[in-house]
Structure formats: C-alpha cells, structure tokens
Enzyme design. Structure first.
Site, PDB file in Angstrom:
ATOM      1  N   LYS A   1       1.904  -7.931   4.764  1.00 16.29           N
ATOM      2  CA  LYS A   1       1.664  -6.522   4.170  1.00 16.29           C
ATOM      3  C   LYS A   1       2.679  -5.658   4.035  1.00 16.29           C
ATOM      4  O   LYS A   1       3.545  -5.876   5.121  1.00 16.29           O
ATOM      5  CB  LYS A   1       0.457  -5.948   4.785  1.00 16.29           C
ATOM      6  CG  LYS A   1      -0.503  -5.038   3.956  1.00 16.29           C
ATOM      7  CD  LYS A   1      -1.442  -5.872   3.128  1.00 16.29           C
ATOM      8  CE  LYS A   1      -2.082  -4.876   2.329  1.00 16.29           C
ATOM      9  NZ  LYS A   1      -3.355  -5.541   1.473  1.00 16.29           N
TER      10      LYS A   1
ATOM     11  N   ALA B   1     -17.800  -7.775  -2.988  1.00 12.98           N
ATOM     12  CA  ALA B   1     -16.212  -7.801  -3.061  1.00 12.98           C
ATOM     13  C   ALA B   1     -15.349  -6.777  -2.144  1.00 12.98           C
ATOM     14  O   ALA B   1     -14.450  -6.874  -1.829  1.00 12.98           O
ATOM     15  CB  ALA B   1     -15.754  -7.409  -4.322  1.00 12.98           C
ATOM     16  N   ALA B   2     -16.303  -5.761  -1.592  1.00 13.39           N
ATOM     17  CA  ALA B   2     -15.648  -4.683  -0.979  1.00 13.39           C
ATOM     18  C   ALA B   2     -15.053  -5.144   0.229  1.00 13.39           C
ATOM     19  O   ALA B   2     -15.473  -6.318   0.821  1.00 13.39           O
ATOM     20  CB  ALA B   2     -16.584  -3.515  -0.543  1.00 13.39           C
ATOM     21  N   ASN B   3     -13.816  -4.755   0.848  1.00 17.84           N
ATOM     22  CA  ASN B   3     -12.947  -5.104   1.888  1.00 17.84           C
ATOM     23  C   ASN B   3     -13.728  -4.476   3.079  1.00 17.84           C
ATOM     24  O   ASN B   3     -14.130  -3.211   3.150  1.00 17.84           O
ATOM     25  CB  ASN B   3     -11.240  -4.789   1.968  1.00 17.84           C
ATOM     26  CG  ASN B   3     -10.909  -5.677   1.041  1.00 17.84           C
ATOM     27  OD1 ASN B   3     -10.762  -7.022   1.114  1.00 17.84           O
ATOM     28  ND2 ASN B   3     -10.083  -5.266  -0.268  1.00 17.84           N
TER      29      ASN B   3
ATOM     30  N   LYS C   1      -7.379 -14.333   5.839  1.00 14.56           N
ATOM     31  CA  LYS C   1      -7.940 -14.245   4.431  1.00 14.56           C
ATOM     32  C   LYS C   1      -7.340 -15.794   3.642  1.00 14.56           C
ATOM     33  O   LYS C   1      -8.206 -16.433   3.335  1.00 14.56           O
ATOM     34  CB  LYS C   1      -7.614 -13.087   3.672  1.00 14.56           C
ATOM     35  CG  LYS C   1      -8.236 -13.034   2.313  1.00 14.56           C
ATOM     36  CD  LYS C   1      -8.272 -11.783   1.737  1.00 14.56           C
ATOM     37  CE  LYS C   1      -8.750 -11.605   0.152  1.00 14.56           C
ATOM     38  NZ  LYS C   1      -8.869 -10.333  -0.185  1.00 14.56           N
TER      39      LYS C   1
ATOM     40  N   ASP D   1      -1.947  -3.191  -4.084  1.00 11.74           N
ATOM     41  CA  ASP D   1      -2.865  -2.769  -3.038  1.00 11.74           C
ATOM     42  C   ASP D   1      -3.045  -1.119  -3.608  1.00 11.74           C
ATOM     43  O   ASP D   1      -2.752  -0.634  -4.560  1.00 11.74           O
ATOM     44  CB  ASP D   1      -2.414  -2.966  -1.848  1.00 11.74           C
ATOM     45  CG  ASP D   1      -3.611  -2.747  -0.996  1.00 11.74           C
ATOM     46  OD1 ASP D   1      -4.202  -3.582  -0.646  1.00 11.74           O
ATOM     47  OD2 ASP D   1      -3.456  -1.672   0.021  1.00 11.74           O
TER      48      ASP D   1
ATOM     49  N   ALA E   1     -17.811  -1.379  -3.865  1.00 13.23           N
ATOM     50  CA  ALA E   1     -17.199  -0.136  -3.941  1.00 13.23           C
ATOM     51  C   ALA E   1     -16.353  -0.135  -2.855  1.00 13.23           C
ATOM     52  O   ALA E   1     -15.158  -0.668  -2.684  1.00 13.23           O
ATOM     53  CB  ALA E   1     -18.152   1.030  -4.009  1.00 13.23           C
TER      54      ALA E   1
ATOM     55  N   ARG F   1       0.943  -1.006   0.115  1.00 15.39           N
ATOM     56  CA  ARG F   1       0.139  -0.130   0.085  1.00 15.39           C
ATOM     57  C   ARG F   1       0.846   1.319   0.087  1.00 15.39           C
ATOM     58  O   ARG F   1       1.750   1.393   0.728  1.00 15.39           O
ATOM     59  CB  ARG F   1      -0.750  -0.138   1.289  1.00 15.39           C
ATOM     60  CG  ARG F   1      -1.888   1.141   1.293  1.00 15.39           C
ATOM     61  CD  ARG F   1      -2.999   0.740   2.285  1.00 15.39           C
ATOM     62  NE  ARG F   1      -3.785  -0.110   1.623  1.00 15.39           N
ATOM     63  CZ  ARG F   1      -5.032  -0.515   2.579  1.00 15.39           C
ATOM     64  NH1 ARG F   1      -5.503   0.146   3.453  1.00 15.39           N
ATOM     65  NH2 ARG F   1      -6.019  -1.406   1.935  1.00 15.39           N
TER      66      ARG F   1
HETATM   67  P1  NAI Z   1     -12.697  -0.102  -8.836  1.00 14.78           P
HETATM   68  O1  NAI Z   1     -11.831   1.097  -8.289  1.00 14.78           O
HETATM   69  O2  NAI Z   1     -12.341  -0.562 -10.207  1.00 14.78           O
HETATM   70  O3  NAI Z   1     -14.191   0.197  -8.608  1.00 14.78           O
HETATM   71  C1  NAI Z   1     -14.929   0.655  -7.504  1.00 14.78           C
HETATM   72  C2  NAI Z   1     -16.182   1.525  -7.877  1.00 14.78           C
HETATM   73  O4  NAI Z   1     -16.911   1.926  -7.205  1.00 14.78           O
HETATM   74  C3  NAI Z   1     -15.855   2.742  -8.861  1.00 14.78           C
HETATM   75  O5  NAI Z   1     -16.693   2.425 -10.331  1.00 14.78           O
HETATM   76  C4  NAI Z   1     -16.268   3.851  -8.291  1.00 14.78           C
HETATM   77  O6  NAI Z   1     -16.562   4.877  -9.135  1.00 14.78           O
HETATM   78  C5  NAI Z   1     -17.099   3.070  -7.271  1.00 14.78           C
HETATM   79  N1  NAI Z   1     -17.639   3.955  -6.007  1.00 14.78           N
HETATM   80  C6  NAI Z   1     -16.639   4.609  -5.115  1.00 14.78           C
HETATM   81  N2  NAI Z   1     -17.332   5.065  -4.157  1.00 14.78           N
HETATM   82  C7  NAI Z   1     -18.611   4.853  -4.454  1.00 14.78           C
HETATM   83  C8  NAI Z   1     -19.917   4.915  -3.615  1.00 14.78           C
HETATM   84  N3  NAI Z   1     -19.761   5.671  -2.542  1.00 14.78           N
HETATM   85  N4  NAI Z   1     -21.144   4.424  -4.117  1.00 14.78           N
HETATM   86  C9  NAI Z   1     -21.029   3.615  -5.135  1.00 14.78           C
HETATM   87  N5  NAI Z   1     -20.033   3.713  -6.138  1.00 14.78           N
HETATM   88  C10 NAI Z   1     -18.804   3.918  -5.508  1.00 14.78           C
HETATM   89  O7  NAI Z   1     -12.414  -1.327  -7.775  1.00 14.78           O
HETATM   90  P2  NAI Z   1     -12.550  -2.934  -8.016  1.00 14.78           P
HETATM   91  O8  NAI Z   1     -11.125  -3.379  -8.092  1.00 14.78           O
HETATM   92  O9  NAI Z   1     -13.721  -3.251  -8.787  1.00 14.78           O
HETATM   93  O10 NAI Z   1     -12.872  -3.282  -6.293  1.00 14.78           O
HETATM   94  C11 NAI Z   1     -14.214  -3.163  -5.797  1.00 14.78           C
HETATM   95  C12 NAI Z   1     -13.878  -3.360  -4.270  1.00 14.78           C
HETATM   96  O11 NAI Z   1     -13.390  -4.736  -4.084  1.00 14.78           O
HETATM   97  C13 NAI Z   1     -12.865  -2.700  -3.730  1.00 14.78           C
HETATM   98  O12 NAI Z   1     -13.146  -2.356  -2.179  1.00 14.78           O
HETATM   99  C14 NAI Z   1     -11.661  -3.605  -3.494  1.00 14.78           C
HETATM  100  O13 NAI Z   1     -10.986  -3.229  -2.253  1.00 14.78           O
HETATM  101  C15 NAI Z   1     -12.417  -4.812  -3.369  1.00 14.78           C
HETATM  102  N6  NAI Z   1     -11.453  -6.099  -3.845  1.00 14.78           N
HETATM  103  C16 NAI Z   1     -11.215  -6.005  -5.054  1.00 14.78           C
HETATM  104  C17 NAI Z   1     -10.312  -7.187  -5.707  1.00 14.78           C
HETATM  105  C18 NAI Z   1      -9.837  -7.047  -6.930  1.00 14.78           C
HETATM  106  O14 NAI Z   1      -9.328  -8.102  -7.531  1.00 14.78           O
HETATM  107  N7  NAI Z   1     -10.049  -5.917  -7.841  1.00 14.78           N
HETATM  108  C19 NAI Z   1      -9.854  -8.150  -4.724  1.00 14.78           C
HETATM  109  C20 NAI Z   1     -10.583  -8.250  -3.507  1.00 14.78           C
HETATM  110  C21 NAI Z   1     -11.054  -6.954  -3.107  1.00 14.78           C
END
Ligand code: NAI
Length: 356
Positions: A87, A265-267, A75, A122, A244, A51
C-alpha cells in the site's frame, strides 16, 4: 510510540506485523511526501492502492500504510491470487496538493522498486491519476481502458459480493440463491447499483438507503420496484448489504440487526473485531468483507496477467467456493468467519517456504 526503539521497533505495527520493506519518499520540488509499505511478497508482487489523504501527522500516515498493506496480504491470499500485500500513502489534501508533477515524482519512486510494489487506486486517487502515474512507471493497475487498463472495478466487485451472498444464503437457508429474499443495500454508489441489478435478476426483493438523494432517485428511475428506506441495517430484511462506508457493524447495530446474513462491499465493516462474536451469538452469518469484495483485486490481477475478460469473470465467480469453504470451516471449528478467512489466507502463505 517507542521513539527510542530504532527503526524496526518504532511502531507497534512495524514490530508486530513485520513488514518486508517500507520506503519513505520525499521530493522537494513537488512537495511530495509519500510512504510505500511492502508487507509481503510471499505470493507475488505486493499490490495495493495509493491513498492520498491529509493525515494529521506523519505517524498517522505510517500507521495507516502499515495496517493497510498488511490487510492487502490477507486479502490477496484469501482471494486466491498470486499477489502480495502493499500500500502507499501520499500525505496531503488531494484537492489542494495533487498536481501532475507530484504524481509523476511519486510514480518514479514506484518505478525504482522494480515491480516489488504495484500500485492501484484508493481514497483520493482515481483512474485519471493512475493513467498519469502510468506514464512514469510500468507498475500500475486500475488505469482506464483507453490507457490500456481494465477500467472501473465496481462491476466485478459487485459480482463477487453477489456470489459471496449466494454462498451465505446457502449456509443460512440451504439454497444458493437470493430469490424471494429481501436484501437491504446500504449505499447505492458504483458497487451498490451494480449489485441491485444482480439481485433483481436473481429474484430478490431489494430495498436501499443512501445519504445522497440523487443516487436514490437514480435507482428509483431505473428500478421502480426497489423500495427506498431511511435505514436498512436494522430494517426487517433477510440480508443486510453494507456497500457505503465501513464500521457500520457496531455493538448497538449488532444487537438490532434483523437480517440473518450480512454481506457487502464496504471495507472494514466491523467497528471492532469482537463484533463478530456478537453477530455469531445472535445467529447472524457475516461474510468477511475482504473475501466478499475481492472482485476488484481479481480484476487488476487479471489485468497484470493479460487474462481475457471471460477468464477474469470466472475467477470472480470463484469467490462463491471460497466463501462456502470459509463459512463451513468456521462452523466446523466453532470460530468466526473472519477468523476462518484469516486461517484460509495463512494456509496459503505458510505453504510457501520462501519469504522474499
Ligand atoms: P461510491 O462512493 O461510488 O458509493 C458509496 C455510496 O454510499 C454513495 O452513493 C454514498 O452517497 C453512499 N453513502 C455514504 N455514506 C452513507 C451512509 N452513511 N449511509 C448510506 N449511504 C451512504 O463507492 P463504491 O465504489 O460503490 O464502493 C462502496 C464500498 O465498497 C466502499 O466502502 C468501498 O471502499 C468498497 N469497495 C469498493 C470497491 C470498488 O471496486 N469500487 C472494491 C472493494 C471495496
């Protein structure tokens, strides 16, 4: 903070969670200030992302890296993979301080650990950074396909969330399918978009929300049947899928949620651990985030083993069985699914006699 308590007692996180090793890395030439925390190597090398974040102070960075590395142990254990928890944090603003020389210096520190810690992406680090880090250490995952890695993990993360949701649906409605259920996806970024595809293919009705108008327009163009809403957390849906940011399950949202199942998916979805009880009391099943979103971790573990894409996908589908077992044991023991997931992880950790 106990400043007179020596190193081990310096932070409550350190004394309560007993990390195996914490390394402070400083490089004058590049301005690098990083902390690498290895919580546990009981199940295998400690894996966790780097991070890059402008922490208010070093203590905040230490607290974060200790908490996150501990979380990675659980995890990985709950994901059924043979990895430990680690981490790293780099202190600074990635937009200002992230330079190739600084990342190279960081990578050389990772290399000195000889594989006890394996890094990944991260907040504040991306595939390009990992490719660069990979030029200076062997102990990196999540690189681009061009650099020999397994590429972006969003697709397999979404696949894992989908199968977790199927297990949740089975426990709530008796059928492991989302057909004819209304699923509200919050956040249509990399993972959310992939999840929509899987849900529609399964026959679900999907509605979505996002703060990014362009992201919503893209979903509409790809899937005209998907409804756009201003919020999905409290909308009349069967399933709420937070994809998100974390912390959206609060005392007030837990009261207002109409969904019977929460899985996304969100953490760190729970604003505080007690929210789980509030959801339980209202008969809402929560699939613990760190179990549901382990597809990306399973992917990088497969990358380390050089497993075939088919085998890795099978492993990700295995999240279904784990969720099923965790939900069933929560019901049988009268505890929350989060507590049941922690016990599941601890059983694997306790079964191994050695510590390091
Ligand atoms: P991303 O950044 O591509 O997508 C997140 C989306 O959420 C964006 O389109 C953003 O505009 C939207 N967003 C932000 N704040 C919002 C709100 N208050 N209300 C509605 N929408 C909002 O991220 P990604 O990769 O899709 O990851 C999504 C979640 O899953 C994150 O929390 C991430 O930490 C978690 N995650 C992702 C992994 C991965 O492989 N990409 C693995 C494990 C967890």
């Amino acid at each position: 903070m106990h400043t007179d308590a020596g190193v081990f007692g310096r932070s409550e996180e350190l004394s309560a969670r007993r990390h195996e090793q914490v390394m402070f890395c400083e490089d004058d030439k590049t301005g690098l200030k990083a902390i690498i925390a290895i919580h546990s190597t009981t199940l295998g090398p400690a894996l966790g992302g780097t991070r890059f974040y402008p922490y208010a102070d070093e203590f905040a960075a230490l607290q974060d890296v200790l908490r996150l590395s501990w979380g990675m142990t659980y995890k990985a254990a709950a994901a059924g993979v043979n990895l430990g928890g680690g981490k790293a944090v780099i202190i600074g603003d990635p937009a200002v301080h992230k330079t190739p020389d600084l990342l190279a210096a960081y990578a050389r520190f990772v290399e000195t650990l000889g594989g006890r810690y394996i890094t990944a992406g991260d907040v504040g680090t991306n595939t390009d950074d990992l490719d660069l880090i990979g030029q200076h250490t062997r102990y990196v995952t999540g690189r681009s396909r061009a650099a020999g890695g397994s590429g972006d993990s969003a697709r397999l993360t979404a696949l894992g969330v989908f199968h977790s949701m199927r297990a949740g649906a089975e426990s709530v409605w008796g059928t492991a399918s989302l057909a004819n259920r209304t699923v509200g996806v919050e956040g249509v970024g990399k993972v959310g978009r992939e999840l929509i595809e899987l849900l529609l293919a399964d026959g679900a009705e999907v509605c979505v929300t996002d703060v990014d108008e362009a992201a919503l327009q893209r979903v509409s163009a790809d899937h005209p049947s998907v409804r756009l809403l201003s919020t999905v957390a409290t909308a009349p849906v069967d399933v709420y899928a937070p994809c998100a940011l974390g912390g959206t399950l609060t005392a007030s949202s837990a009261e207002a949620i109409e969904a019977k199942l929460v899985c996304g998916a969100a953490n760190n979805q729970l604003a505080t651990p007690e929210i789980e009880f509030a959801l339980n009391e209202r008969g809402i099943t929560w699939v613990p985030d760190f179990v549901a979103n382990a597809g990306g971790l399973i992917q990088v573990e497969g990358e380390l083993r050089q497993a075939t894409p088919e085998a890795v996908e099978d492993d990700v589908r295995g999240i279904f069985d784990r969720c099923r077992e965790i939900i069933a044991s929560a019901r049988a023991e009268g505890i929350g699914t989060g507590a049941a997931a922690n016990r599941f992880a601890e059983r694997r950790l306790d079964a191994i006699p050695r510590s390091i």
